[in-house]
Design a protein around this motif. Structure first.
Motif, PDB file in Angstrom:
ATOM      1  N   ALA A   7     -84.807  98.918 -46.980  1.00 36.88           N
ATOM      2  CA  ALA A   7     -84.899  99.159 -45.396  1.00 36.88           C
ATOM      3  C   ALA A   7     -85.523  97.892 -44.715  1.00 36.88           C
ATOM      4  CB  ALA A   7     -85.678 100.324 -45.164  1.00 36.88           C
ATOM      5  N   ARG A   8     -86.590  97.117 -45.527  1.00 40.72           N
ATOM      6  CA  ARG A   8     -86.963  95.907 -44.904  1.00 40.72           C
ATOM      7  C   ARG A   8     -86.211  94.776 -45.014  1.00 40.72           C
ATOM      8  NH1 ARG A   8     -91.722  97.535 -47.799  1.00 40.72           N
ATOM      9  NH2 ARG A   8     -90.983  96.455 -49.746  1.00 40.72           N
ATOM     10  N   ILE A   9     -85.141  94.725 -46.022  1.00 42.44           N
ATOM     11  CA  ILE A   9     -84.067  93.783 -46.013  1.00 42.44           C
ATOM     12  C   ILE A   9     -83.159  94.038 -45.147  1.00 42.44           C
ATOM     13  CG2 ILE A   9     -82.097  92.953 -47.414  1.00 42.44           C
ATOM     14  CD1 ILE A   9     -83.694  93.245 -50.116  1.00 42.44           C
ATOM     15  N   ALA A  10     -82.795  95.458 -44.677  1.00 42.29           N
ATOM     16  CA  ALA A  10     -81.694  95.361 -43.582  1.00 42.29           C
ATOM     17  C   ALA A  10     -82.166  95.626 -42.522  1.00 42.29           C
ATOM     18  CB  ALA A  10     -81.168  96.722 -44.242  1.00 42.29           C
ATOM     19  N   GLY A  11     -83.449  95.771 -42.089  1.00 39.79           N
ATOM     20  CA  GLY A  11     -83.995  95.802 -40.890  1.00 39.79           C
ATOM     21  C   GLY A  11     -83.749  97.047 -40.145  1.00 39.79           C
ATOM     22  N   VAL A  12     -83.892  98.165 -40.825  1.00 41.52           N
ATOM     23  CA  VAL A  12     -83.667  99.442 -40.420  1.00 41.52           C
ATOM     24  C   VAL A  12     -84.864 100.486 -40.990  1.00 41.52           C
ATOM     25  CG1 VAL A  12     -81.029  99.170 -40.050  1.00 41.52           C
ATOM     26  CG2 VAL A  12     -82.163 100.003 -42.202  1.00 41.52           C
ATOM     27  N   GLY A  13     -84.873 101.700 -40.699  1.00 39.55           N
ATOM     28  CA  GLY A  13     -85.771 102.782 -41.089  1.00 39.55           C
ATOM     29  C   GLY A  13     -85.074 103.324 -42.294  1.00 39.55           C
ATOM     30  N   ARG A  14     -86.269 103.818 -43.048  1.00 39.93           N
ATOM     31  CA  ARG A  14     -85.845 104.391 -44.358  1.00 39.93           C
ATOM     32  C   ARG A  14     -84.780 105.677 -44.234  1.00 39.93           C
ATOM     33  NH1 ARG A  14     -89.749 106.363 -49.238  1.00 39.93           N
ATOM     34  NH2 ARG A  14     -88.368 107.785 -50.429  1.00 39.93           N
ATOM     35  N   ALA A  15     -84.889 106.212 -43.068  1.00 34.38           N
ATOM     36  CA  ALA A  15     -83.867 107.228 -42.999  1.00 34.38           C
ATOM     37  C   ALA A  15     -82.562 106.765 -42.942  1.00 34.38           C
ATOM     38  CB  ALA A  15     -84.080 108.073 -41.654  1.00 34.38           C
ATOM     39  N   ALA A  16     -82.300 105.677 -42.079  1.00 37.86           N
ATOM     40  CA  ALA A  16     -81.106 104.939 -41.958  1.00 37.86           C
ATOM     41  C   ALA A  16     -80.483 104.888 -43.572  1.00 37.86           C
ATOM     42  CB  ALA A  16     -80.948 103.715 -41.613  1.00 37.86           C
ATOM     43  N   VAL A  17     -81.196 104.173 -44.558  1.00 37.98           N
ATOM     44  CA  VAL A  17     -80.773 103.894 -45.929  1.00 37.98           C
ATOM     45  C   VAL A  17     -80.598 105.322 -46.550  1.00 37.98           C
ATOM     46  CG1 VAL A  17     -81.277 102.923 -48.038  1.00 37.98           C
ATOM     47  CG2 VAL A  17     -82.521 101.974 -45.880  1.00 37.98           C
ATOM     48  N   SER A  18     -81.167 106.321 -46.348  1.00 41.54           N
ATOM     49  CA  SER A  18     -80.937 107.691 -46.946  1.00 41.54           C
ATOM     50  C   SER A  18     -79.403 107.991 -46.297  1.00 41.54           C
ATOM     51  CB  SER A  18     -81.852 108.660 -46.646  1.00 41.54           C
ATOM     52  OG  SER A  18     -83.251 108.151 -47.017  1.00 41.54           O
ATOM     53  N   ASN A  19     -78.994 107.857 -44.981  1.00 43.03           N
ATOM     54  CA  ASN A  19     -77.945 108.348 -44.552  1.00 43.03           C
ATOM     55  C   ASN A  19     -76.661 107.300 -45.373  1.00 43.03           C
ATOM     56  OD1 ASN A  19     -78.732 110.335 -42.713  1.00 43.03           O
ATOM     57  ND2 ASN A  19     -79.215 108.774 -41.233  1.00 43.03           N
ATOM     58  N   TRP A  20     -77.044 106.037 -45.519  1.00 35.88           N
ATOM     59  CA  TRP A  20     -75.794 105.234 -46.185  1.00 35.88           C
ATOM     60  C   TRP A  20     -75.512 105.999 -47.419  1.00 35.88           C
ATOM     61  CZ3 TRP A  20     -78.654 100.198 -45.014  1.00 35.88           C
ATOM     62  CH2 TRP A  20     -78.518  99.594 -43.676  1.00 35.88           C
ATOM     63  N   ARG A  21     -76.867 106.287 -48.179  1.00 38.62           N
ATOM     64  CA  ARG A  21     -76.402 106.702 -49.591  1.00 38.62           C
ATOM     65  C   ARG A  21     -75.581 107.986 -49.483  1.00 38.62           C
ATOM     66  NH1 ARG A  21     -81.362 108.320 -52.989  1.00 38.62           N
ATOM     67  NH2 ARG A  21     -79.625 108.315 -54.640  1.00 38.62           N
ATOM     68  N   ARG A  22     -75.647 108.845 -48.497  1.00 42.13           N
ATOM     69  CA  ARG A  22     -74.800 110.128 -48.340  1.00 42.13           C
ATOM     70  C   ARG A  22     -73.548 109.904 -47.939  1.00 42.13           C
ATOM     71  NH1 ARG A  22     -79.817 112.307 -46.193  1.00 42.13           N
ATOM     72  NH2 ARG A  22     -79.331 111.665 -44.032  1.00 42.13           N
ATOM     73  N   ARG A  23     -73.398 108.624 -47.066  1.00 42.51           N
ATOM     74  CA  ARG A  23     -72.029 108.680 -46.285  1.00 42.51           C
ATOM     75  C   ARG A  23     -70.985 107.504 -47.186  1.00 42.51           C
ATOM     76  NH1 ARG A  23     -74.313 106.257 -40.943  1.00 42.51           N
ATOM     77  NH2 ARG A  23     -72.327 105.388 -41.021  1.00 42.51           N
ATOM     78  N   HIS A  24     -71.779 106.693 -47.975  1.00 41.70           N
ATOM     79  CA  HIS A  24     -70.895 105.734 -48.553  1.00 41.70           C
ATOM     80  C   HIS A  24     -70.718 106.090 -50.323  1.00 41.70           C
ATOM     81  CE1 HIS A  24     -70.542 103.049 -44.958  1.00 41.70           C
ATOM     82  NE2 HIS A  24     -71.843 103.540 -44.679  1.00 41.70           N
ATOM     83  N   ASP A  25     -69.606 106.230 -50.545  1.00 39.23           N
ATOM     84  CA  ASP A  25     -69.608 106.515 -52.040  1.00 39.23           C
ATOM     85  C   ASP A  25     -69.874 105.249 -52.819  1.00 39.23           C
ATOM     86  OD1 ASP A  25     -68.758 109.167 -51.407  1.00 39.23           O
ATOM     87  OD2 ASP A  25     -66.620 108.578 -51.444  1.00 39.23           O
TER      88      ASP A  25
END
Length: 663
Positions: A7-25
């Motif tokens: 999340a720090r590298i991408a400049g987003v919240g941790r919740a956004a990274v969790s969403n990426w894990r679910r949405r992107h195979d």
């Protein structure tokens, strides 16, 4: 690396990274960790972020390398790697100053960090790495803030007099903040020898490297002058007579060597009780001084008054060794909830005749801020303390005959001995009555305005239809953002720079009972909060979703980072008036219908809160009334505070017998 690191590298919240894990195979699979806290390959994550164009442009340098530093191991291993970086920046062979052998992988990472740091000044790069490491381990490592370290050194310089001391010693040096401040004050030509000792080898190494990188001392001097050992049990500098000792020794340490040191020659003023380790450090500092030397120690306030230490305090006073105690405002240093004390000591060859003891009560040296979190007035505090030590008349300072303090308690707490002058009480009373009159005038005007409000007659017209926050969110009339926990490494505690953004938690509202009245002791920097935390800006509405502290208010003049159970609401002002919305949301009836009522920790479902459907012009009318109601509420609180202050001032005047006699 963890989800938080991604999340720090991408400049987003941790919740956004969790969403990426679910949405992107194709999101990288974990390579370690647990199901709750998975760990990922940095190289794989970076490639995926770059392919998806999700990497933050500013995430260069330290942000990219820090996960690798953390992955090196625990606190000590990471600390030694950072120390090795500092050694190379100081152009020193790390093998000569690092007490452990680094692995090939660790040395390779040190080289990468050094190459990156070559773009700026070495001391700036190292201080940035050190600060990041300390933020990660803030609960394990207590440091002395730089501004307090500067004040302690200035206090020592005031008593020491002109010229440079030949030796400055910190027997509990930690990461070297006080020695660095001493170097900046006296050691521009490296004529002052800097010596330090700490029982933590990593911290002692950090101090040595820090002094070398900053150019405060030569490499050879630092190698011999900063050592790792328990000072009370194994004093490496026992043969040294220091002109100045500055230190923030550990407190509440019951395992300090009471039994082993029962006959130690340092206990000139009496053997410290087992429960008084701070008085052991005080006597150690005095024993380390050369005749005429000065010591300044940062100690908890209880050391000045605890019954167990009264005999040692009395002996320090009789000998003229303890010269002054300064009470600092809460927040000056950890633990930030306490107002710590500075003890000022001087080693004299003979006890002074008619000795006097100086107390300075500076605990109220704070400045109000827009956030409601007072900041320490360091400039005013420094001026007050240094003028008092120079013998000038200063409000809040009092010089007392030592004989008057040698009672059965020997309580040296400054607040007990600094009298409130009649002039100061008179000024407080005059200003207090003026402020009270102004508040009464405001209250009268608001009463006249609000007293005209009466409910419309029953059946006069149908009540407007209501909608919910969820419906308004779906319609795009508002945006609702939930607060989140702030990572410990992002927080700054106590007194912070003016650029910090205060972090507001539900517990703050529970303590104060009113929005905007908290004293936020936590902030984050603009860089830390950018893109990763929920920030309420001016014009936003903040809603507390905790039933016990349910409230809603409009942010008017400053930003705040919101913690869990707090929500930021941004409205489309062509559809909704924020003051109208906040006034409707905070209604007690709204809380009752939207609450869960499931337990004592029940919450309010913010999306179920209801709002009447009114035209924008009608909303503006309601908004004006809500503004007046908010002002009325604030004025009532201010009136109570002013009245309480007047009661206290008049009580002091009565108790002192200072009322003028009537003929």
């Amino acid at each position: 690396m963890t989800l938080a690191g991604i999340a720090r590298i991408a400049g987003v919240g941790r919740a956004a990274v969790s969403n990426w894990r679910r949405r992107h195979d194709d999101f990288p699979a974990p390579v370690g960790g647990t199901d709750v806290s998975p760990q990922f390959s940095l190289a794989e994550v970076e490639r995926w972020l770059e392919d998806q164009k999700k990497i933050r442009p500013a995430a260069q340098g330290l942000d990219r390398l820090w996960p690798q530093l953390e992955a090196m191991g625990d606190r000590d291993v990471t600390g030694m790697v950072i120390a090795a970086v500092g050694a190379r920046l100081a152009q020193v062979d790390e093998h000569t100053v690092i007490p452990v052998k680094l692995s090939t992988e660790q040395r390779r990472l040190v080289g990468r960090v050094v190459d990156l740091a070559a773009q700026e000044k070495p001391d700036k790069s190292f201080e940035r790495l050190l600060a990041r490491w300390l933020r990660v381990h803030t609960r394990q490592i207590v440091t002395t803030p730089a501004v307090l370290a500067d004040l302690m050194v200035e206090v020592a310089a005031t008593l020491y007099g002109p010229g440079n001391p030949s030796t400055v010693l910190d027997p509990a040096c930690g990461t070297g903040s006080l020695l660095r401040a001493a170097a900046q004050r006296w050691n521009s030509s490296q004529q002052t020898e800097l010596r330090g000792q700490d029982r933590d080898p990593v911290l002692a190494t950090m101090t040595a490297i820090r002094l070398m990188v900053s150019g405060a001392a030569s490499t050879d001097a630092v190698r011999t002058g900063v050592t790792a050992a328990d000072t009370l049990l194994d004093d490496i500098h026992a043969a040294v007579e220091a002109d100045v000792v500055v230190s923030s020794p550990p407190s509440n340490d019951r395992d300090w060597g009471y039994s082993e040191l029962a006959t130690d020659p340092r206990w000139v003023f009496g053997q410290p009780p087992r429960t008084e380790p701070e008085l052991a450090w005080v006597q150690h500092a005095v024993s380390a001084l050369a005749p005429g030397g000065t010591a300044v120690l940062l100690l908890p306030p209880g050391v000045a008054s605890r019954r167990a230490g009264r005999r040692i305090r009395a002996a320090l006073l009789r000998s003229g060794t303890l010269r002054a105690i300064v009470a600092l405002p809460p927040g000056a240093a950890a633990p930030y909830g306490l107002g710590l004390h500075l003890w000022v000591l001087r080693k004299s060859a003979e006890p002074p005749v008619d000795a006097e003891f100086l107390v300075v009560d500076a605990k109220d040296r704070t400045l109000p801020t827009a956030s409601g979190r007072p900041e320490i007035d360091w400039s005013g505090l420094s001026d007050q303390v240094l003028r008092a030590l120079a013998g000038r008349a200063v409000q809040g300072a009092q010089s007392l005959p030592v004989i008057d303090l040698l009672d059965e308690r020997v309580d040296l707490t400054p607040a007990r001995h600094v009298p409130v002058t009649t002039e100061a009480l008179g000024d407080d009373l005059r200003e207090g009555w003026k402020r009270l009159g102004a508040r009464l005038g405001e209250l009268s005007g608001l009463r006249d305005l609000l007293a005209d409000i009466e409910p419309a007659p029953t059946g006069h017209e149908a009540a407007p239809a209501a909608t919910t926050m969820a419906d308004l969110e779906r319609a795009g009339a508002l945006e609702l953002r939930g607060g989140q926990a702030v990572a410990e490494q992002q927080l700054h505690r106590g007194d912070v720079s003016r650029g910090g953004v205060p972090v507001v938690l539900v517990s703050d509202l529970l303590l104060t009972g009113a929005p905007g009245q908290w004293m936020a002791a936590r902030t984050v920097s603009d860089q830390a909060r950018a893109g990763t935390l929920t920030v309420a800006q001016a014009g936003d509405i903040v809603v507390s979703g905790a039933a016990r502290s349910f409230d809603a208010w409009v942010v008017t003049d400053y930003r705040m980072v919101l913690g869990p159970q707090l929500y930021a609401v941004s409205v489309e002002e062509t559809v909704l008036d924020p003051w109208f919305l906040a006034g409707c949301l905070r209604a007690p009836a709204n809380k009752r219908q939207a609450g869960t009522h499931a337990s004592t920790s029940s919450r309010v479902d913010v999306r179920r809160l209801q709002v009447p459907r009114l035209s924008l012009s009608e909303q503006h009318f309601y908004a004006d009334v809500f503004r007046s109601l908010t002002a009325f509420e604030q004025t009532l609180r201010d009136l109570g505070a002013e009245g309480a202050g007047l009661v206290q001032s008049i009580s002091d005047l009565l108790a002192a017998g200072r009322l003028p006699r009537r003929e």
